[in-house]
Each structure stands twice: as C-alpha cells, then as structure tokens.
Design a protein around this motif. Sequence first.
Motif, PDB file in Angstrom:
ATOM      1  N   SER A  38       1.154  -0.688  -0.321  1.00  0.00           N
ATOM      2  CA  SER A  38       0.141  -0.067   0.004  1.00  0.00           C
ATOM      3  C   SER A  38       1.088   1.325  -0.062  1.00  0.00           C
ATOM      4  O   SER A  38       2.274   0.871   0.298  1.00  0.00           O
ATOM      5  CB  SER A  38      -0.788  -0.212   1.337  1.00  0.00           C
ATOM      6  N   GLU A  47      -3.809   4.127   0.149  1.00  0.00           N
ATOM      7  CA  GLU A  47      -4.673   3.006  -1.043  1.00  0.00           C
ATOM      8  C   GLU A  47      -3.371   1.771  -1.128  1.00  0.00           C
ATOM      9  O   GLU A  47      -2.009   1.429  -1.123  1.00  0.00           O
ATOM     10  CB  GLU A  47      -4.755   4.025  -2.473  1.00  0.00           C
ATOM     11  N   SER A  48      -4.215   1.010  -1.461  1.00  0.00           N
ATOM     12  CA  SER A  48      -3.780  -0.451  -1.710  1.00  0.00           C
ATOM     13  C   SER A  48      -3.116  -0.484  -2.836  1.00  0.00           C
ATOM     14  O   SER A  48      -3.892  -0.126  -4.224  1.00  0.00           O
ATOM     15  CB  SER A  48      -4.888  -1.587  -1.694  1.00  0.00           C
ATOM     16  N   SER A  61      -3.915  -1.975  -7.957  1.00  0.00           N
ATOM     17  CA  SER A  61      -5.264  -0.998  -8.234  1.00  0.00           C
ATOM     18  C   SER A  61      -4.738  -0.177  -9.868  1.00  0.00           C
ATOM     19  O   SER A  61      -4.121   0.186 -10.237  1.00  0.00           O
ATOM     20  CB  SER A  61      -5.108   0.852  -7.555  1.00  0.00           C
ATOM     21  N   ASP A  62      -5.867   0.640 -10.505  1.00  0.00           N
ATOM     22  CA  ASP A  62      -6.032   1.097 -11.218  1.00  0.00           C
ATOM     23  C   ASP A  62      -5.168   2.008 -11.262  1.00  0.00           C
ATOM     24  O   ASP A  62      -4.716   2.120 -13.160  1.00  0.00           O
ATOM     25  CB  ASP A  62      -7.346   1.661 -11.911  1.00  0.00           C
TER      26      ASP A  62
END
Length: 122
Positions: A38, A47-48, A61-62
């Motif tokens: 993260s 955020e991961s 993640s995108d």
Amino acid sequence: VQLQASGGGLVPSGGSLRLSCIASFSKLEFTPLGMGWSRQAPGKQRESVASIGNDGTINYSDSVKGRFTISRDRAKNTVYLQMNNLQPEDTAVYYCNIEGMWGVPPLIKGYWGEGTQVTVSS
C-alpha cells in the motif's frame, strides 16, 4: 510478525525502483495467506497498490496497472514490487503488509511494516 521493507529512493520521472519486503514470524504461530503493498502520499489516505495471495491471485489498483508488478517468494517470506515508468504522483511512503492465520483457534490477522519512501521528481 515483523515486516522490513527496503528499496525506496529518489528517481526521476520515468524511472524504476524495486521494493522488497521480508516477513519474519514463527511458523508455529502464523500461517501467511497473502502479502501486498500500500502507499500513503502526504495529505492523502493510504491506498492499496497491489496484493498477491497464496493461490497466486494478484490484484492491482487502477493507478498502477501496467506499470507495477508484484511477486512473491514464499520460501523466503518475501514480497517484491517492481515499479516502472514512475511518475511524480507515485511519490509516497510504501508499506508492505501480510495477512494470515494466527493462533488456536486461528484468527485472520494483518500486519504492516514501517514503510519505505519513494520520491519521483518531475
């Protein structure tokens, strides 16, 4: 369970870094299920970024798909994050984590390392 991340640093935009994280634990007490990374940028929530499970399932993640690659050496209890084409918005403290079963009866618990700073200059 202890986690030690390394590999952060300062790179120019478009550069690459490889993060490593070694997990230390008693195999008698803890059975890992998955590991991941993260990140937390200043003023933002953590955020991961990427995760990898025992079955090889990988999620990104995108924001990092196509640029970051997570891999794991289960024998060494180590997870890696290869980061390519780094951009200034990737600047953050990167944390590794491990999730697994601990104790009897087993409970699923997660642990975090202290993090390593990644700074990307524009």
